[in-house]
Design an enzyme around this catalytic site. Sequence first.
Site, PDB file in Angstrom:
ATOM      1  N   ASP A  62      38.447  92.366 -13.630  1.00 42.93           N
ATOM      2  CA  ASP A  62      38.560  93.335 -12.550  1.00 42.93           C
ATOM      3  C   ASP A  62      40.043  93.738 -12.462  1.00 42.93           C
ATOM      4  O   ASP A  62      40.913  93.026 -12.988  1.00 42.93           O
ATOM      5  CB  ASP A  62      38.094  92.645 -11.261  1.00 42.93           C
ATOM      6  CG  ASP A  62      38.467  93.407 -10.029  1.00 42.93           C
ATOM      7  OD1 ASP A  62      38.079  94.574  -9.927  1.00 42.93           O
ATOM      8  OD2 ASP A  62      39.168  92.837  -9.166  1.00 42.93           O
TER       9      ASP A  62
ATOM     10  N   ASP B  62      41.984  95.687  -9.355  1.00 45.03           N
ATOM     11  CA  ASP B  62      42.636  95.522  -8.045  1.00 45.03           C
ATOM     12  C   ASP B  62      42.358  94.129  -7.487  1.00 45.03           C
ATOM     13  O   ASP B  62      41.209  93.727  -7.347  1.00 45.03           O
ATOM     14  CB  ASP B  62      42.095  96.552  -7.044  1.00 45.03           C
ATOM     15  CG  ASP B  62      42.347  97.983  -7.488  1.00 45.03           C
ATOM     16  OD1 ASP B  62      41.743  98.403  -8.487  1.00 45.03           O
ATOM     17  OD2 ASP B  62      43.147  98.671  -6.838  1.00 45.03           O
TER      18      ASP B  62
ATOM     19  N   ASP C 287      38.027  89.047  -8.127  1.00 43.99           N
ATOM     20  CA  ASP C 287      38.471  88.453  -6.858  1.00 43.99           C
ATOM     21  C   ASP C 287      37.504  88.674  -5.712  1.00 43.99           C
ATOM     22  O   ASP C 287      37.766  88.197  -4.608  1.00 43.99           O
ATOM     23  CB  ASP C 287      39.849  89.018  -6.460  1.00 43.99           C
ATOM     24  CG  ASP C 287      39.771  90.489  -6.072  1.00 43.99           C
ATOM     25  OD1 ASP C 287      39.097  91.249  -6.789  1.00 43.99           O
ATOM     26  OD2 ASP C 287      40.375  90.862  -5.053  1.00 43.99           O
TER      27      ASP C 287
HETATM   28  O1  LIG Z   1      37.870  99.343  -4.733  1.00 46.07           O
HETATM   29  C1  LIG Z   1      38.659  99.762  -5.581  1.00 46.07           C
HETATM   30  O2  LIG Z   1      39.234 100.865  -5.494  1.00 46.07           O
HETATM   31  C2  LIG Z   1      38.989  98.980  -6.818  1.00 46.07           C
HETATM   32  O3  LIG Z   1      38.223  97.895  -6.982  1.00 46.07           O
HETATM   33  P1  LIG Z   1      38.279  96.811  -8.171  1.00 46.07           P
HETATM   34  O4  LIG Z   1      39.450  97.063  -9.084  1.00 46.07           O
HETATM   35  O5  LIG Z   1      38.456  95.527  -7.400  1.00 46.07           O
HETATM   36  O6  LIG Z   1      36.956  96.956  -8.838  1.00 46.07           O
END
Ligand SMILES: O=C(O)COP(=O)(O)O
Length: 235
Positions: free
Chosen positions: A14, A16, A172
Site C-alpha cells: 500500500d 499512503d 496499514d
Molecule cells: O485513500 C487514499 O487516498 C490512499 O489510500 P492508500 O494508499 O492507503 O490505498
Amino acid sequence: MMLPALTADAVIFDLDGTLVDTLPDIVWCLNRVLQDQGYQPLPRETISAYVGGGTGAMLERVAARLGIADDKALHTHYIACYQQHLVQFSRPFEGVLEMLEGCRQLQLPMAIVTNKAHDMALQVAGQLFPSNTFEIVLGQRRGHPLKPQPDAALEAARHLAVEPSRCLFVGDTVIDLMTARAAGMHAAGVTWGYGRAYALQAQTADLYCDQPADLLHAVQRANPTCVAGAIASPL
Ligand SMILES: O=C(O)COP(=O)(O)O
C-alpha cells in the site's frame, strides 16, 4: 519478540500510511481548502482516520462531518491543491528506504497498489523512491474497483508473474488486510501508519510489524540463502 518467517516471492505495498507519510500534505491541502470555503480546519487525527479508501471517500466523510450538502467545490479545489503539493512535506516513513533496499537485495519483485489516484500515485512513488524500485504502481483508475476489492492486487500479481498465494500484501489499514484476504495473499499489517492497531488486530494477518525492519527480517528469515551481506542480520 520473534516474528514469523514469511515465505513470499513478491511484495505488494500500500502507499499512503505504509510506504509514505502523505498525511502532512493531505492535511495541509484539505484544511486550506476548508478555510477558503469558510469552514474550521479539521484535526490531523480526524483526517488520518479518513485516509485509505480513496480521495472520494475521504471527502464524502469530511462533507458529512461538516454538513456540506454539495461537496463538488470541495472536491475540485482539494484535487487542484493536492496536485500541486503532492510531495511538499510527504516523505517515506523512517526505515522504509532501507527495507525496500533489503527486499531488492533478496530479489523480491515489488509493486504498489493504492487507492490514491493513479497519476498521483505514480508521481509520489517516482519522486520519493529510486527508479525501478517497483515493477508496477497501480492507483485508482476509472472503471477499476478500489481496494478492498482484490482486482488491482491480482493485476499486480499477474504483472509480477507470481501466484497470489506466493505474494505478501503489506498495508496499514483494515482495507489493506481485507484486500490481501480477498486476493488470497499473505497479509502484513503495519502499525506505523494511519490504521488503528486494535482494528488491524481484529483482522486476520500473517504478521504485524511495528517498524519496517520487522517486515524485512520476516522475509529475510524465509529466504536465508539470499540474504546479502549488506543487510542487517535478522533479529
Ligand atoms: O485513500 C487514499 O487516498 C490512499 O489510500 P492508500 O494508499 O492507503 O490505498
